[in-house]
Write a protein that holds these residues in place. Sequence first.
Motif, PDB file in Angstrom:
ATOM      1  N   ASP A  32       2.012  57.403  51.953  1.00  0.00           N
ATOM      2  CA  ASP A  32       2.754  57.674  53.191  1.00  0.00           C
ATOM      3  C   ASP A  32       3.109  59.162  53.319  1.00  0.00           C
ATOM      4  N   SER A  47       6.014  58.616  49.745  1.00  0.00           N
ATOM      5  CA  SER A  47       6.574  57.567  48.908  1.00  0.00           C
ATOM      6  C   SER A  47       6.076  57.794  47.485  1.00  0.00           C
ATOM      7  N   PHE A  63       6.275  46.534  46.959  1.00  0.00           N
ATOM      8  CA  PHE A  63       6.460  47.979  47.140  1.00  0.00           C
ATOM      9  C   PHE A  63       7.898  48.302  46.724  1.00  0.00           C
ATOM     10  N   MET A  65       9.542  50.896  45.321  1.00  0.00           N
ATOM     11  CA  MET A  65       9.771  52.303  44.959  1.00  0.00           C
ATOM     12  C   MET A  65      11.263  52.620  44.800  1.00  0.00           C
ATOM     13  N   TRP A 100      11.064  53.365  50.922  1.00  0.00           N
ATOM     14  CA  TRP A 100       9.748  53.405  51.574  1.00  0.00           C
ATOM     15  C   TRP A 100       9.501  54.754  52.246  1.00  0.00           C
ATOM     16  N   ALA A 101       8.555  54.792  53.173  1.00  0.00           N
ATOM     17  CA  ALA A 101       8.001  56.058  53.668  1.00  0.00           C
ATOM     18  C   ALA A 101       9.050  57.002  54.254  1.00  0.00           C
ATOM     19  N   ILE A 151      12.015  50.693  59.402  1.00  0.00           N
ATOM     20  CA  ILE A 151      11.424  51.566  58.367  1.00  0.00           C
ATOM     21  C   ILE A 151      10.701  52.749  59.004  1.00  0.00           C
ATOM     22  N   ASP A 152      10.121  53.573  58.135  1.00  0.00           N
ATOM     23  CA  ASP A 152       9.152  54.608  58.486  1.00  0.00           C
ATOM     24  C   ASP A 152       9.705  55.650  59.469  1.00  0.00           C
ATOM     25  N   GLU A 239       3.253  50.014  62.205  1.00  0.00           N
ATOM     26  CA  GLU A 239       4.216  50.805  61.436  1.00  0.00           C
ATOM     27  C   GLU A 239       3.726  52.245  61.364  1.00  0.00           C
ATOM     28  N   THR A 288      -2.417  48.905  53.119  1.00  0.00           N
ATOM     29  CA  THR A 288      -1.690  49.801  54.026  1.00  0.00           C
ATOM     30  C   THR A 288      -2.497  51.051  54.343  1.00  0.00           C
ATOM     31  N   HIS A 290      -1.329  54.935  56.219  1.00  0.00           N
ATOM     32  CA  HIS A 290      -0.126  55.634  56.698  1.00  0.00           C
ATOM     33  C   HIS A 290      -0.375  57.119  56.524  1.00  0.00           C
ATOM     34  N   HIS A 305      -3.457  58.134  52.777  1.00  0.00           N
ATOM     35  CA  HIS A 305      -3.522  57.649  51.398  1.00  0.00           C
ATOM     36  C   HIS A 305      -4.588  56.559  51.288  1.00  0.00           C
ATOM     37  N   ARG A 317      -0.921  53.826  45.366  1.00  0.00           N
ATOM     38  CA  ARG A 317      -1.749  54.595  46.279  1.00  0.00           C
ATOM     39  C   ARG A 317      -1.702  56.088  45.941  1.00  0.00           C
TER      40      ARG A 317
HETATM   41  O1  FUB Z   1       5.030  52.490  51.410  1.00  0.00           O
HETATM   42  C1  FUB Z   1       5.757  51.357  51.824  1.00  0.00           C
HETATM   43  C2  FUB Z   1       5.341  50.947  53.180  1.00  0.00           C
HETATM   44  O2  FUB Z   1       3.957  50.655  53.199  1.00  0.00           O
HETATM   45  C3  FUB Z   1       5.522  52.005  54.234  1.00  0.00           C
HETATM   46  O3  FUB Z   1       6.839  52.179  54.646  1.00  0.00           O
HETATM   47  C4  FUB Z   1       4.588  51.489  55.247  1.00  0.00           C
HETATM   48  O4  FUB Z   1       4.293  52.360  56.279  1.00  0.00           O
HETATM   49  C5  FUB Z   1       3.387  51.147  54.397  1.00  0.00           C
HETATM   50  O5  FUB Z   1       2.613  52.274  54.108  1.00  0.00           O
END
Ligand code: FUB
Length: 340
Positions: A32, A47, A63, A65, A100-101, A151-152, A239, A288, A290, A305, A317
């Motif tokens: 991302d 991310s 995911f 993170m 996330w991103a 998100i994002d 997204e 994904t 992004h 990515h 990723r």
């Molecule tokens: O990286 C986590 C999530 O996966 C992101 O927030 C989305 O856009 C997708 O890439």
Amino acid sequence: DHHAALAANPCLDELAARAISRPLVTHIYTADPSAHVFEGRLYIYPSHDIDGGAPFDDEGGHFGMQDYHVLRMDAPDADAIDCGLALHVRDVPWADRQMWAPDAATRDGRYYLYFPAKDPGGMFRIGVAIAERPEGPFRAEPEPIPGAYSIDPAVFEDEDGAHYLYFGGIWGGQLQKYRDNRHDLSHEEPVGADPALGPRVARLDAGMTTLAEPTREVVILDEAGHPLRADDHARRFFEGPWVHKHDGRYYLSYSTGNTHLLCYAIGDSPYGPFTYGGVILKPVVGWTTHHSICAFDGQWYLFYHDALHSGGVTHLRSAKCTVLHHESDGRIRTIDPYGG
Ligand code: FUB
């Protein structure tokens, strides 16, 4: 579905041989990537993918993170430097998991990191953290940004100095649970001929930590001027919104999620509406996709990515960079990530 995406790409070695670009870094997994030029260099806010051991689920629980590292490059063809830990979830009072991103912006010599994370109740919120340097370390505000959700986050700075915060992602990103900025668990992604959901946008206050107005929906139109249909999964927003400005026009780009495309739409205002323009990037290895789009020295670049370096593990990723071309009529040339 992530397994299906892998099954469609049985020969990862061959794809690796044809890949048009290499990971920016390989000592950690990154995804991302949101790229900006600050102080004459490229700073990338990705991310930081890890295998947290969480089982795969439809909400993206795998995911998992926990922190952010900022990458720096002197130029798009230079080595990327990992500037180290920029922000950890344990230092964000309101956040519990799933960093996330993110994206970043600057104003009056300070740097702002915008990031989504789940609160202890499992709701995604968008927070902001502040630093004196582009690479951090960032200090998180004690509460998430009022009026922001899902998100994002992505911040676009217009030529007049105004900053706009975009955000949103459906399915695991929870955007489908909101209408008119109100949360209701009974809401789902629209279906059939109903209009698809768009990302949200609001201008940021001059202080950069609050919204100057309630968010509004960004509408994406088809060539006939109708909002994209909810069942138009090859084109509708899923997204990862991003906005850049080229030749006086605003470009909204985004992921179509379950059809694995990066697409763009063009408009005359940062609020939209935007008219669908085409595909920027064909599907990458991994579920994904992004990206961000950033100019350096007069040349546009796509930061994106894929999961090739991990052998196709969809939540491990690697961020990459390649040249992006606007044609003379404003269209963006479609990129095949394995067309080399
Ligand atoms: O990286 C986590 C999530 O996966 C992101 O927030 C989305 O856009 C997708 O890439």
